[in-house]
Enzyme design. Structure first.
Site, PDB file in Angstrom:
ATOM      1  N   LYS A 169      61.570 -88.409 -45.121  1.00 48.71           N
ATOM      2  CA  LYS A 169      62.259 -89.404 -44.282  1.00 48.71           C
ATOM      3  C   LYS A 169      61.330 -89.749 -43.130  1.00 48.71           C
ATOM      4  O   LYS A 169      61.316 -89.096 -42.092  1.00 48.71           O
ATOM      5  CB  LYS A 169      63.562 -88.797 -43.755  1.00 48.71           C
ATOM      6  CG  LYS A 169      64.647 -89.774 -43.412  1.00 48.71           C
ATOM      7  CD  LYS A 169      64.291 -90.812 -42.405  1.00 48.71           C
ATOM      8  CE  LYS A 169      64.468 -90.442 -40.960  1.00 48.71           C
ATOM      9  NZ  LYS A 169      64.041 -91.509 -40.029  1.00 48.71           N
ATOM     10  N   GLY A 200      64.884 -94.670 -43.315  1.00 45.54           N
ATOM     11  CA  GLY A 200      66.232 -95.007 -42.832  1.00 45.54           C
ATOM     12  C   GLY A 200      66.423 -94.429 -41.454  1.00 45.54           C
ATOM     13  O   GLY A 200      65.510 -93.826 -40.884  1.00 45.54           O
ATOM     14  N   GLU A 244      58.379 -78.947 -35.320  1.00 43.32           N
ATOM     15  CA  GLU A 244      57.220 -79.252 -34.465  1.00 43.32           C
ATOM     16  C   GLU A 244      57.705 -80.239 -33.426  1.00 43.32           C
ATOM     17  O   GLU A 244      57.947 -81.406 -33.733  1.00 43.32           O
ATOM     18  CB  GLU A 244      56.095 -79.878 -35.298  1.00 43.32           C
ATOM     19  CG  GLU A 244      55.491 -78.955 -36.321  1.00 43.32           C
ATOM     20  CD  GLU A 244      54.673 -77.839 -35.696  1.00 43.32           C
ATOM     21  OE1 GLU A 244      54.486 -77.837 -34.464  1.00 43.32           O
ATOM     22  OE2 GLU A 244      54.240 -76.945 -36.439  1.00 43.32           O
ATOM     23  N   CYS A 278      52.144 -85.251 -28.757  1.00 39.50           N
ATOM     24  CA  CYS A 278      52.883 -84.036 -28.401  1.00 39.50           C
ATOM     25  C   CYS A 278      51.987 -83.043 -27.668  1.00 39.50           C
ATOM     26  O   CYS A 278      52.458 -82.257 -26.864  1.00 39.50           O
ATOM     27  CB  CYS A 278      53.443 -83.398 -29.664  1.00 39.50           C
ATOM     28  SG  CYS A 278      52.181 -83.138 -30.923  1.00 39.50           S
ATOM     29  N   GLU A 381      58.945 -84.335 -20.993  1.00 49.56           N
ATOM     30  CA  GLU A 381      57.918 -85.026 -21.767  1.00 49.56           C
ATOM     31  C   GLU A 381      58.088 -86.531 -21.573  1.00 49.56           C
ATOM     32  O   GLU A 381      59.143 -87.083 -21.868  1.00 49.56           O
ATOM     33  CB  GLU A 381      58.071 -84.666 -23.249  1.00 49.56           C
ATOM     34  CG  GLU A 381      56.966 -85.220 -24.103  1.00 49.56           C
ATOM     35  CD  GLU A 381      57.116 -84.847 -25.582  1.00 49.56           C
ATOM     36  OE1 GLU A 381      58.244 -84.920 -26.101  1.00 49.56           O
ATOM     37  OE2 GLU A 381      56.107 -84.524 -26.210  1.00 49.56           O
TER      38      GLU A 381
END
Ligand code: NAD
Length: 477
Positions: A169, A200, A244, A278, A381
């Site tokens: 996905k 989706g 992650e 990240c 973040e």
């Protein structure tokens, strides 16, 4: 206009049952450049059923067969390099300088995994037992937009090495990259059902994967909040879950660092992938004894960062991926000022001198100083090119500030004394600590402590995460 109106189930491109259309934008202009028809829950269930049918045969394949598949997949994705490069830049505004890594990384992921598989011990003797590492089953792979092709291929490579079939996905914002990757993977001619790709919405397609009883394993990369939702919905069926997630990585400059090298490295760590990474080093820890010098150098370095057209090879910071992301960055810059941080470069609004991109989602590379670790911009973040300088008194305080975060994905230690840097690195709570370097090693585990994630990807730890040990004991073993 790119019209994407198929998903990939059971070895075929099919029209989704879902009918919702989602606009794709060029972040450099804000213009709509395409439309993707999204899959729905029924499509996911069909994809999971196909993966389940393919599992018994695929899970019994041997190493040599899987290694050959991985190389076929690598060749097939490599053959689409130019298309992928164009999509990566046009779809999320990756600066051309960064985009090359983004398109080579997926190919390398297949090749690295093939090499890993060749040496991986599936059978182990432990005491009197023979232990075999068994594939977990159908794996759901859920990826973000910021390195979509890389995450699809990296996770798929590991699942294939393990003998798991997959339902993938990808982010709905990366549909063009997904389309190119899917065509490439299809061209590799693997057995139907081995991988299925359903673009989706997360709360529909992603949520169905993470709660479905026939999915044994989830490998997810994305925001920490999304990871927590996935963990909750995976709990009912006790799925194995690898997460992650986000980070707020510290870059510690020790007082003996050569600033002519340390500052450019720190700026690269902060602004890689336009700050949408990240592992971005977004908290720059600076010794008070050299604060003025660090501020001055960092300020001129940030002012020199080229922000603008992602197709210009000199560009370091391209547009943000979406209007939402642009607004998010603006909001954090505003909060920084309101909470008393001192703006040294950049700020709210668009970069100067780029009227031709006035419709694009460009932000100003931004540098704050006098940031305290309890300020919002030091804790959350941002996912954009916003770097905060946090002064510290001594090494002990630097380590304490670095570790005072809910995250623990990556950290950077910059020093003129490698042994000293090593001592500091040993005390940092993070999945990876880089000393005087921005290097990456695909053989080393990657993942986070604390709320940066659960489990590891890459190397043998990454492969372990798609396998379950089974012990045989007794006669004949
Ligand atoms: P996101 O969490 O919004 O989306 C990631 C994926 O999850 C998308 O495919 C999305 O559709 C799907 N999703 C959303 N809600 C879901 C739900 N309820 N159930 C299942 N799936 C759902 O993240 P993003 O904006 O695409 O990516 C940015 C984030 O990813 C940042 O936090 C960044 O730090 C993180 N990231 C982490 C790593 C890492 O390896 N640690 C690497 C890259 C990005």
């Amino acid at each position: 206009m790119h019209t994407i109106d198929t998903i990939y189930i059971d070895g075929r491109f099919v029209t989704p049952h879902g009918t919702e259309l989602f606009d794709l934008h060029d972040p450099a202009t804000g213009a709509v450049t395409g439309r993707v028809r999204l899959a729905d829950e029924e499509d996911v269930r069909a994809a999971i059923a196909a993966a389940k049918r393919a599992l018994p045969a695929f899970s019994r394949t041997g190493k040599a067969e899987r290694i050959a598949m991985l190389h076929r997949l690598a060749d097939a994705v490599a053959a689409r390099r130019d298309d992928l490069l164009d999509a990566v830049i046009g779809e999320y505004g990756a600066p051309a300088s960064r985009a090359a890594f983004m398109v080579d990384h997926p190919v390398n992921a297949f090749r690295e995994t093939a090499a890993l598989l060749a040496d991986y011990p599936f059978l182990r003797r432990m005491g009197t037992a023979e232990v075999s590492m068994e594939p977990l089953g159908v794996a759901g792979l859920i990826t973000p937009w910021n390195s979509n092709a890389g995450f699809i291929c990296g996770k798929l490579a590991t699942a294939i090495a393990a003998g798991c079939t997959t339902v993938i996905k990808p982010s709905e914002m990366s549909a063009r990259q997904t389309q190119i990757v899917t065509e490439a993977l299809h061209a590799a001619g693997l057995a139907p059902g081995l991988f299925n790709i359903v673009t989706g919405r997360g709360d529909r397609v992603g949520a169905t994967i993470s709660s479905h009883p026939d999915v044994a394993k989830i490998s997810f990369t994305g925001f920490t909040a999304t990871g927590k939702a996935i963990l909750r919905s995976a709990a009912d069926t006790l799925k194995r879950v690898t997460l992650e997630l986000g980070g707020k990585s510290p870059t510690i400059i020790l007082d003996d660092a050569d600033l002519s090298q340390a500052i450019p490295l720190a700026i690269n760590a902060a602004f890689m992938n336009s700050g949408q990474a990240c592992i971005a080093g977004t908290r720059l820890l600076a010794p008070r004894s050299r604060l003025a010098e660090i501020e001055a150098r960092a300020r001129s370095a940030v002012e020199a960062v080229r922000a603008g057209d992602p197709r210009d090879p000199a560009t370091i910071v391209g547009p943000m991926v979406s209007r939402t992301q642009w607004e998010r960055v603006q909001r954090y810059i505003r909060i920084g000022v309101e909470e008393g941080a001192v703006l040294l470069a950049g700020g709210e609004g668009r970069p100067d001198g780029q009227p031709e991109f006035s419709g694009g989602w460009f932000v100003r590379p931004t540098l704050f100083t006098a940031v305290r670790n309890d300020m919002t911009i030091a804790r959350e973040e941002i996912f954009g090119p916003v770097l905060s300088i946090l002064p510290y008194e001594d090494e002990e305080e630097a380590i304490a500030i670095a570790n005072d975060t809910v995250y623990g994905l990556q950290a950077y230690v910059l020093s003129g004394d490698t042994a000293r840097a090593r001592r500091v690195a040993d005390r940092i709570v993070a999945g990876r600590v880089l000393i005087n370097s921005l290097t990456h090693d695909p053989k080393a585990p990657f993942g986070g402590f604390k709320q940066s994630g659960i489990g590891r990807e890459y190397g043998s730890f990454g492969l372990d995460a798609f396998l379950e040990p089974k012990a045989l004991l007794g006669e004949g073993v």
